[in-house]
Design a protein around this motif. Structure first.
Motif: not given
Length: 99
Positions: A2-8
């Motif tokens: 997901n997008l938040l995991n990718w940003l992390e």
């Protein structure tokens, strides 16, 4: 992923003991209402990358503007456009990493 995991993950890859102290990522709200994101590219593999400014105006509450100024990816959008702003950054980043 997901997008938040990718940003992390992107953030973690760029943390080098220095970058995260003086650069990093800032997500904030605007008073119109909306969102702003600032992602400092200095010291990352993207610091010299070109991003064509993007301006999408769907309505007074549904809009996004993105550009790079002084090695900072800057995204601004309506109150329900935060995910879209982050996705624009993700897609741009992945398009450069795949080259």
């Amino acid at each position: 992923m997901n997008l938040l995991n990718w940003l992390e993950e992107w953030f973690a890859r760029n943390c080098d003991g220095d970058w995260e102290h003086s650069q990093g990522i800032r997500i904030s709200n605007l008073d119109n209402p909306g969102w702003s994101i600032y992602i400092n590219l200095e010291g990352t593999s993207l610091e010299e990358a070109v991003f064509e400014p993007l301006k999408i105006e769907r309505s007074e509450v549904d809009w996004v503007h993105c550009n790079i100024q002084k090695m900072i990816f800057r995204g601004f959008g309506g109150s329900r456009n935060l995910q879209e702003l982050l996705d624009i950054f993700k897609q741009w980043t992945e398009s450069l990493e795949s080259k």
